[in-house]
Scaffold this motif. Structure first.
Motif, PDB file in Angstrom:
ATOM      1  N   LEU A 231      32.931  37.730  50.598  1.00  0.00           N
ATOM      2  CA  LEU A 231      33.128  38.235  49.235  1.00  0.00           C
ATOM      3  C   LEU A 231      32.450  39.583  49.040  1.00  0.00           C
ATOM      4  CD1 LEU A 231      32.785  35.096  46.932  1.00  0.00           C
ATOM      5  CD2 LEU A 231      34.751  36.621  47.113  1.00  0.00           C
ATOM      6  N   TRP A 234      34.578  42.243  50.555  1.00  0.00           N
ATOM      7  CA  TRP A 234      35.751  42.517  49.729  1.00  0.00           C
ATOM      8  C   TRP A 234      35.382  43.306  48.478  1.00  0.00           C
ATOM      9  CZ3 TRP A 234      37.163  40.571  44.784  1.00  0.00           C
ATOM     10  CH2 TRP A 234      38.470  40.874  44.394  1.00  0.00           C
ATOM     11  N   GLN A 235      34.266  42.947  47.842  1.00  0.00           N
ATOM     12  CA  GLN A 235      33.836  43.655  46.640  1.00  0.00           C
ATOM     13  C   GLN A 235      33.559  45.129  46.920  1.00  0.00           C
ATOM     14  OE1 GLN A 235      30.848  40.412  45.903  1.00  0.00           O
ATOM     15  NE2 GLN A 235      31.131  41.031  43.791  1.00  0.00           N
ATOM     16  N   SER A 236      32.961  45.404  48.065  1.00  0.00           N
ATOM     17  CA  SER A 236      32.560  46.778  48.368  1.00  0.00           C
ATOM     18  C   SER A 236      33.681  47.603  48.988  1.00  0.00           C
ATOM     19  CB  SER A 236      31.349  46.770  49.312  1.00  0.00           C
ATOM     20  OG  SER A 236      31.675  46.157  50.537  1.00  0.00           O
ATOM     21  N   LEU A 239      38.123  45.803  46.432  1.00  0.00           N
ATOM     22  CA  LEU A 239      38.019  45.787  44.978  1.00  0.00           C
ATOM     23  C   LEU A 239      37.752  47.187  44.438  1.00  0.00           C
ATOM     24  CD1 LEU A 239      37.994  44.156  42.371  1.00  0.00           C
ATOM     25  CD2 LEU A 239      35.549  43.729  42.730  1.00  0.00           C
ATOM     26  N   LYS A 240      36.857  47.925  45.076  1.00  0.00           N
ATOM     27  CA  LYS A 240      36.587  49.302  44.644  1.00  0.00           C
ATOM     28  C   LYS A 240      37.816  50.186  44.829  1.00  0.00           C
ATOM     29  CE  LYS A 240      31.568  49.589  45.157  1.00  0.00           C
ATOM     30  NZ  LYS A 240      30.442  50.306  45.816  1.00  0.00           N
ATOM     31  N   ASP A 289      30.564  41.708  38.385  1.00  0.00           N
ATOM     32  CA  ASP A 289      30.550  42.010  39.815  1.00  0.00           C
ATOM     33  C   ASP A 289      31.864  41.655  40.501  1.00  0.00           C
ATOM     34  OD1 ASP A 289      30.009  39.370  39.242  1.00  0.00           O
ATOM     35  OD2 ASP A 289      28.553  39.085  40.846  1.00  0.00           O
ATOM     36  N   PHE A 290      32.791  41.011  39.778  1.00  0.00           N
ATOM     37  CA  PHE A 290      34.090  40.680  40.352  1.00  0.00           C
ATOM     38  C   PHE A 290      35.230  41.392  39.633  1.00  0.00           C
ATOM     39  CE2 PHE A 290      31.612  37.277  42.173  1.00  0.00           C
ATOM     40  CZ  PHE A 290      32.161  37.143  43.430  1.00  0.00           C
ATOM     41  N   SER A 291      34.906  42.440  38.903  1.00  0.00           N
ATOM     42  CA  SER A 291      35.950  43.260  38.278  1.00  0.00           C
ATOM     43  C   SER A 291      35.512  44.711  38.425  1.00  0.00           C
ATOM     44  CB  SER A 291      36.153  42.845  36.808  1.00  0.00           C
ATOM     45  OG  SER A 291      34.937  42.899  36.091  1.00  0.00           O
ATOM     46  N   SER A 292      35.600  45.482  37.360  1.00  0.00           N
ATOM     47  CA  SER A 292      35.099  46.851  37.355  1.00  0.00           C
ATOM     48  C   SER A 292      34.663  47.142  35.923  1.00  0.00           C
ATOM     49  CB  SER A 292      36.198  47.835  37.809  1.00  0.00           C
ATOM     50  OG  SER A 292      37.033  48.177  36.708  1.00  0.00           O
TER      51      SER A 292
END
Length: 391
Positions: A231, A234-236, A239-240, A289-292
Motif C-alpha cells: 500500500l 502504491w500511495q507514493s 496514487l500521486k 492518506d488514501f486520497s489527495s
C-alpha cells in the motif's frame, strides 16, 4: 579412484534429502508455538462477521422491500448533523447488507483513514443505527493478535515470517516424506509397533490431506503480511500520479472538507461514467492518506462473485467533479486483496468456511503432533546415549 555417476547422484540425492529434513525439522519447531496461536485465532476469525452480529456489535437494519436507498449525500448529511464536531472521511457500501451504510467520521484535523470511526445508518431511512469500535470487540482483539501480534507494522512482518517458515516446512516435508508414503497404502496406520510410529503415520496422512489448504493459507498469509508495504508503494507512486492528472490553478480556493462543492453522489456518477460495469464499494474523502488534498478516491468493485474484490480506483476532483483518472489496481495489490478472502475462507459461503475450520483444526493437530514426535525422538536418543555410557 574415480566415483561413478550413479554414486555421485546418490550422494547428491542424500545431501538434498538431509537438507530438507533439517529444514522441515527446524522450520517447524521454530514456527510451532506461534503457528498454534495462528491456527486457533484463524479458526475463530473465519466466523468473525457472524460472531460480531450475534453479539450485537453490528446493528441490524430493516430492509425496505423494493424501495430505493437514499442518496449517499443525504446519509452523510445525517451523519454530519448528528456529529457536528466530526467530519466525514469515508463511506462503505455494504454489498452483502444493502440496508446498512457505514459512514466513517473523524476529527476535523484527521488526515489518516484509520482515524475514522464507523457509524451505521439505515440505507433507506437515513436513521442512525449506532457505532462500534471494532478494535475493542472480542473478534477485534483476536484479529489484532492474528494479524500483527499487537506490534503494528513490525508485528505484521513477524507474522509473515512465521507463515514463510511454515511454507518452508510444508515444502520440505513433502520432499522428506514422499519416499515413505510411496511404500505404504494412503492412510495406513502401522499399529502394534509403538505409539510414535502411529503418530508419525497420522502426521503424514493428515499432512497430505490438508497440504493444499495449508499452502493456500500460508502463501496468502505471507502476501497479507506484505500488504502495508504494498500500500505504501502504491500511495507514493500510482496514487500521486493519478492525482497529478488534474492540474490545480494557482489561485484556486482551498477546499473546505466539511462542505465540499461536489457531493459524494456526484463523484460516484463521474466514476461510474468511466467504469460503467462497476459499482461503488468504498469511498474516501479528500485530505487523507488514501486520497489527495482535492480528490475523492472511490474503489469500484465488480458485480460478479469472482471479481467483487478486484477493485478499480477512480479519483474525482471534489471542487469541479472532473474525473482525474480511473484505472485498475496494480496486480500486486489485487493479489493481496484476493488473499484475504482466501485466507479466511470467505469466498464460498458456509460450506467453505466449515471446510476452513476443519482444516485449521487438523493443522493444529499435526503442528502439535510434529513437536511431540521431535521430543519423543530426542528423548529416545538421549536414553540410548545414557545407556551406552553407563558402565
Amino acid at each position: 579412484m574415480s566415483t561413478s555417476p550413479a554414486t555421485s547422484a546418490a550422494r547428491s540425492k542424500g545431501r538434498f534429502f538431509r537438507a530438507n529434513l533439517w529444514l522441515h525439522r527446524w522450520a517447524s519447531l521454530v514456527a510451532t508455538p506461534f503457528f498454534l496461536v495462528l491456527c486457533i485465532t484463524g479458526a475463530i476469525l473465519i466466523f468473525h462477521g457472524e460472531i460480531d452480529e450475534a453479539l450485537g456489535y453490528v446493528p441490524a437494519a430493516e430492509r425496505a422491500g423494493e424501495a430505493a436507498p437514499k442518496p449517499l449525500a443525504d446519509i452523510v448529511a445525517s451523519a454530519q448533523k448528528q456529529l457536528p464536531e466530526l467530519r466525514p472521511i469515508s463511506v462503505f457500501v455494504d454489498i452483502e447488507h444493502p440496508e446498512r451504510t457505514v459512514v466513517g467520521m473523524a476529527p476535523l484535523t484527521a488526515t489518516k483513514l484509520e482515524e475514522g470511526k464507523p457509524y451505521f445508518y439505515n440505507s433507506y431511512s437515513g436513521e442512525p443505527l449506532g457505532t462500534t469500535d471494532f478494535e475493542k470487540t472480542p473478534t477485534g482483539f483476536i484479529l489484532e493478535l492474528h494479524a500483527n501480534w499487537f506490534a503494528g507494522f513490525f508485528g505484521q512482518l513477524f507474522g509473515g515470517l512465521i507463515a514463510l517458515l511454515v511454507l518452508i516446512s510444508l515444502i520440505s516435508g513433502v520432499v522428506v516424506y514422499a519416499p515413505y508414503v510411496r511404500k505404504l497404502l494412503f492412510g495406513m496406520l502401522r499399529r502394534g509397533r509403538g505409539t510414535r510410529l502411529v503418530q508419525l503415520d497420522l502426521h503424514n496422512f493428515i499432512g497430505a490431506v490438508v497440504l493444499g489448504w495449508a499452502l493456500v493459507v500460508t502463501i496468502t498469509g505471507v502476501a497479507l503480511a506484505l500488504g502495508g508495504v504494498a500500500l505504501a508503494i502504491w500511495q507514493s507512486t500510482e496514487l500521486k500520479e493519478m492525482a497529478a492528472k488534474t492540474p490545480v490553478a494557482a489561485d484556486a480556493v482551498p477546499l473546505v472538507l466539511t462542505a465540499l462543492p461536489v457531493t459524494i453522489d456526484q463523484a460516484v456518477t463521474a466514476a461510474q461514467a468511466a467504469l460503467p460495469d462497476k459499482r461503488p464499494y468504498f469511498l474516501i474523502w479528500p485530505g487523507t492518506d488514501f486520497s489527495s488534498p482535492r480528490h475523492y478516491m472511490i474503489l469500484m468493485s465488480g458485480t460478479e462473485p469472482y471479481d467483487e474484490r478486484l477493485f478499480d480506483v477512480a479519483l474525482v476532483d471534489a471542487g469541479s467533479g472532473q474525473l482525474a483518472d480511473a484505472r485498475p489496481l496494480p496486480l500486486y495489490l489485487k493479489a493481496i486483496l484476493i488473499s484475504e478472502p482466501l485466507h479466511f475462507g470467505d469466498y464460498g459461503g458456509l460450506p467453505l468456511k466449515l471446510l476452513w475450520v476443519a482444516s485449521s483444526l487438523l493443522t493444529l493437530f499435526i503442528t502439535g503432533n510434529g513437536a511431540w514426535l521431535w521430543w519423543a525422538r530426542r528423548r529416545r536418543a538421549v536414553a540410548r546415549t545414557a545407556t551406552a555410557v553407563t558402565p
